[in-house]
Motif scaffolding. Structure first.
Motif, PDB file in Angstrom:
ATOM      1  N   PHE A 157       0.866  -1.177   0.000  1.00 26.03           N
ATOM      2  CA  PHE A 157       0.000   0.000   0.000  1.00 26.03           C
ATOM      3  C   PHE A 157       0.900   1.224   0.000  1.00 26.03           C
ATOM      4  O   PHE A 157       1.467   1.591   1.030  1.00 26.03           O
ATOM      5  CB  PHE A 157      -0.889  -0.046   1.253  1.00 26.03           C
ATOM      6  N   GLY A 186      -0.148  15.328  -9.681  1.00 27.16           N
ATOM      7  CA  GLY A 186      -0.055  15.367  -8.226  1.00 27.16           C
ATOM      8  C   GLY A 186      -0.993  14.390  -7.540  1.00 27.16           C
ATOM      9  O   GLY A 186      -0.645  13.805  -6.510  1.00 27.16           O
ATOM     10  N   MET A 187      -2.171  14.210  -8.088  1.00 23.91           N
ATOM     11  CA  MET A 187      -3.112  13.284  -7.462  1.00 23.91           C
ATOM     12  C   MET A 187      -2.569  11.852  -7.517  1.00 23.91           C
ATOM     13  O   MET A 187      -2.542  11.148  -6.511  1.00 23.91           O
ATOM     14  CB  MET A 187      -4.477  13.356  -8.156  1.00 23.91           C
ATOM     15  N   GLN A 231       0.556  11.460  -5.171  1.00 26.93           N
ATOM     16  CA  GLN A 231       0.367  11.523  -3.719  1.00 26.93           C
ATOM     17  C   GLN A 231      -0.593  10.458  -3.202  1.00 26.93           C
ATOM     18  O   GLN A 231      -0.580  10.118  -2.022  1.00 26.93           O
ATOM     19  CB  GLN A 231      -0.148  12.912  -3.332  1.00 26.93           C
ATOM     20  N   MET A 232      -1.459   9.962  -4.073  1.00 28.46           N
ATOM     21  CA  MET A 232      -2.461   8.988  -3.644  1.00 28.46           C
ATOM     22  C   MET A 232      -1.810   7.639  -3.312  1.00 28.46           C
ATOM     23  O   MET A 232      -0.909   7.191  -4.002  1.00 28.46           O
ATOM     24  CB  MET A 232      -3.485   8.804  -4.779  1.00 28.46           C
ATOM     25  N   LYS A 233      -2.316   7.031  -2.226  1.00 25.52           N
ATOM     26  CA  LYS A 233      -1.856   5.673  -1.896  1.00 25.52           C
ATOM     27  C   LYS A 233      -2.897   4.677  -2.374  1.00 25.52           C
ATOM     28  O   LYS A 233      -4.108   4.876  -2.161  1.00 25.52           O
ATOM     29  CB  LYS A 233      -1.714   5.516  -0.387  1.00 25.52           C
ATOM     30  N   GLU A 234      -2.429   3.600  -2.974  1.00 23.33           N
ATOM     31  CA  GLU A 234      -3.315   2.517  -3.399  1.00 23.33           C
ATOM     32  C   GLU A 234      -2.548   1.199  -3.265  1.00 23.33           C
ATOM     33  O   GLU A 234      -1.320   1.194  -3.206  1.00 23.33           O
ATOM     34  CB  GLU A 234      -3.713   2.707  -4.870  1.00 23.33           C
TER      35      GLU A 234
END
Lengths: 182, 253, 356
Positions: free
Chosen positions: C6, C171-172, C175-178
């Motif tokens: 993650f 940027g999205m 920076q997003m965690k998945e």
């Protein structure tokens, strides 16, 4: 299953940490998840927020305009996110820092919790975030406490591992508060 | 009969594009001699810069890449970090090194990159037709300083050797000239020493060589040589300005 | 064994680079991509590689050029203003036929703009960007998983074509965690790098250059580059098409916008609207053919972008005659990410019920 939540507060209140922990736990439970944090300049201003989406199907937008739930740890966050909550959705607010009279919406379920006061009783105000998470879990059952217990080690940096028992205790405290206030 | 003069092995047998009286050809030859002296032709990589020095690969029989204007030290850095066993060098002009590429040369020296830079300073932009360079002398007329370089207007000639000597990453910084046999012999030694520094892993080495540009100076070759002696050397004094000693505390060798 | 982690999109890129054999990274701090250099500064030295925080974006792209010429897989990353500074180096690398991976975790412009996600560098990325007639291979991920997979792929494609490849994220996505499945795909069968600078031992000198002064020499060279780009169009186009068979309207979107539009697609179908989606994954080579084919039957397209209209030009060039291509864009900036509901409203504005 589909659930989304926005968690917001001052930088340092640990809103990203509980968002991260919730997402990680949901992943371990086999769900699709996305965790979208605020970053950069936004963080320097002292406010932080994150959007967590949990779903049994592939997640489309990680950006949510009307969340099922919002957790607000301070007043600016209430002002910003209260209007977005889905009608019938959930508002968890930190009454240690937000006067309840500031809440405008009557079409959402309101859960007022004196997070800082409760955390102080536990001996560490920094546990306020975990208490909020505990309340969310108790209310929604979106993931189980047992799963959180299993994943918290990965969400916390090694140097904070000695605080895991205290964090779990705080999550329990949040759940307990909700049960008792019914 | 004894052979007293021979083309260095790493210097290609090709007609030169340099103008009559230009010192670039001599300097390329000195580099080739150093490469031959240390027998490093098969592991040397050259980086050509932009300007009269761009045709490095036509003269030196080593692997070569062309860098963008001023960026040769950064390109050298990339190569050297990947291939530490290779000898990496560039030949840069004054516009390339001391104007558009000041950032790259300063930080490459400061990091102590184990590369060698030969800096040809002829006080003008040669390839583009003799415009004012950062090293143009005060009062010197060029196509973009037609009334002579004026301190009020254009500031002072930049002394890169003095500047780079002040950086702790620099291992060997020197200035030479090739306008007369005595200077040429010294230049040969200094260029050889610069490569030796790299071979011994001492860090960043640079030799600035003052060079004549009769074409753009509007002088005959001999007059140009005189100008190097009478005008350039007083402004850009010759000598070794920085030399780390192998095994000393501040050396990496 | 496959491992699910993650992680942030930026970290997915950094890990993919390492897994793809990249050992050299040169960069400069800029939001929202700094997680990439931070991760690699920890990891690369332990793997015998090199991490350099360069003095500028310009120096870092030129260090990449040198490392690539020396034969190593290497990478740089940046955002908006930094990518502008790298255009000179990219032009030289394309002209000199050097591979290398450049990551653009895009933020807003023009100028300092802002740090919110942006798609306003579509033109810069896909039409060359620097001087001269050249193209970059441009891959546009939409998720953490693709940040990983496409970065891996970018190294292979860059080597296959001896051309720089760019990851165009934002940027999205950074920076997003998945959840990301670390699954190093098998390496492509790639040609030997017999052109690298390693010292001319037992062979003639290798020369890497972009200066061609001889009569018609540069024209020949440019046509050769062109042929390479044509080959990319034949062999390496990637796209995703969803529910386009019966669609009355097809959304065209890439990266974050496509991701958001996928929620719209679900809503639209639930309401009985026959909507489909085409998501270009390679922005160059652009998936012209799927747009041509899909527009034989579907005559209505809606392009969604975080800009005032860039990819829409390529969509319009690709569709069959008689197709109407609408556009809905939000110029990037804080608070201007389009929402799924908003896209649905745009669809309803142009979607007319079928006469059948």
């Amino acid at each position: 299953m589909y659930y989304d939540v926005i968690i917001a507060g001052f930088g340092g209140q640990g809103v990203l940490l509980i968002g991260d922990l919730l997402s990680l736990t949901a992943m371990e439970e086999g769900y699709h998840v996305s965790f979208l944090p605020s970053y950069g300049v936004e963080m320097r201003g002292g406010t932080a927020n994150c959007t967590v989406v949990i779903s049994s199907e592939e997640i489309g937008s990680p950006v949510v305009s009307s969340p099922h739930a919002v957790i607000v740890m301070n007043l600016p966050s209430l002002k910003k996110f209260e209007p977005m909550i889905k009608p019938g959705g959930l508002l968890i607010l930190n009454t240690s820092l937000i006067p309840e009279k500031e809440v405008k919406r009557s079409d959402v379920e309101r859960i007022p919790i004196p997070l800082n006061a409760l955390a102080e009783k536990l001996g560490n105000t920094r546990l306020a975030n975990m208490i909020a998470l505990g309340a969310l879990l108790e209310k929604t059952k979106v993931v189980s406490f047992r799963s959180v217990e299993a994943s918290i080690k990965e969400a916390l940096a090694q140097k904070y591992h000695h605080l895991i028992p205290a964090n779990l205790e705080a999550i329990k405290k949040g759940a307990e508060f909700l049960r008792n206030s019914k | 009969m004894k052979k007293v003069f021979e083309r260095p092995k790493s210097l290609k047998d090709t007609p030169s594009h340099f103008c009559p009286g230009c010192h670039s050809g001599l300097i390329h030859r000195l580099v080739a001699e150093a490469i031959d002296y240390f027998k490093i032709q098969e592991r040397t990589i050259g980086v050509a810069s932009v300007g009269c020095s761009v045709f490095l690969y036509n003269y030196l029989d080593v692997d070569v890449i062309e860098a963008p204007h001023g960026r040769a030290p950064a390109v050298c850095t990339g190569i050297k970090r990947v291939r530490k066993q290779n000898i990496v060098f560039t030949i840069q002009g004054d516009g390339d090194l001391a104007a558009i590429g000041t950032s790259e040369i300063i930080h490459t020296a400061n990091r102590g990159e184990n590369i060698t830079v030969i800096f040809i300073n002829n006080a003008v932009y040669g390839m583009t037709g003799g415009q004012m360079a950062p090293t143009t002398l005060l009062g010197q007329r060029t196509t973009t300083s037609p009334y002579g370089r004026d301190v009020q207007q254009e500031g002072y000639p930049v002394r890169m050797v003095e500047l780079l000597s002040g950086l702790e990453g620099s291992a060997f910084i020197a200035r030479a000239a090739v306008n007369k046999p005595a200077n040429l012999m010294k230049a040969k030694k200094l260029i050889r020493r610069a490569f030796e520094m790299q071979i011994n892993n001492m860090g960043f080495s640079m030799v600035e060589v003052l060079s004549a540009c009769p074409t753009n100076w509007g002088l005959k070759p001999l007059e140009a040589n005189r100008r190097v002696e009478e005008e350039m050397i007083p402004c850009f004094p010759l000598g070794v300005f920085k030399e780390k000693i192998q095994g000393s505390e501040d050396s990496r060798g | 064994m496959l491992k699910k982690v993650f992680i942030k999109g930026n970290e997915a890129i950094a890990r993919a680079a390492v897994d793809a054999g990249c050992r050299y990274y040169f960069g400069y701090p800029i939001t929202p991509q700094s997680d990439i250099p931070e991760y690699l500064s920890k990891v690369l030295p332990k793997l015998g590689g090199e991490f350099i925080q360069a003095e500028s974006e310009i120096a870092s792209i030129n260090m990449l050029m040198g490392a690539s010429a020396a034969g190593a897989r290497s990478m740089t990353s940046s955002s908006g203003p930094g990518i502008s500074l790298k255009q000179e180096g990219l032009s030289y690398m394309a002209g000199s036929e050097l591979p290398g991976v450049v990551v653009n975790v895009a933020r807003c412009g023009p100028g300092l703009g802002g740090i919110a996600p942006s798609q306003a560098e579509y033109f810069q990325a896909t039409k060359g960007g620097g001087h001269g007639d050249y193209r970059l291979i441009v891959l546009a991920p939409e998720s953490g998983q693709e940040m990983y997979d496409l970065t891996f792929k970018a190294f292979d494609l860059a080597d296959k074509y001896r051309n720089p490849a760019m990851i165009l994220a934002d940027g999205m996505l950074g920076q997003m965690k998945e959840p990301v499945l670390l699954q190093p795909p098998r390496k492509m069968d790639l040609p030997d790098k017999d052109w690298v600078l390693s010292g001319a031992k037992g062979r003639p000198q290798n020369i890497i250059k972009s200066l061609y002064l001889g009569d018609k020499e540069l024209e020949r060279h440019t046509w050769q580059l062109w042929e390479k780009y044509q080959r990319m169009k034949k062999e390496d186009v990637m796209f995703e098409a969803r529910e386009i068979k019966d669609a009355r309207l097809i959304i065209a979107a890439f990266g974050s916008c496509a991701r958001i539009a996928k929620s719209t697609l679900r809503q639209a179908r639930a309401e009985g609207l026959k909507v489909g989606l085409i998501r270009p994954i390679t922005l160059f080579p652009f998936p012209e053919e799927i747009f041509r084919q899909a527009s034989i039957d579907t005559k209505m397209f809606l392009t969604i972008e975080m800009n005032t209209g860039q990819m829409v030009e390529d969509v319009r060039l690709s569709v069959s005659p008689g197709t109407v291509v609408y556009f809905y864009g939000r110029p990037p900036g804080a608070g201007s990410l389009p929402s799924p509901d908003e896209i649905l409203r745009e669809i309803k504005k142009v979607y007319e019920p079928s006469s059948e």
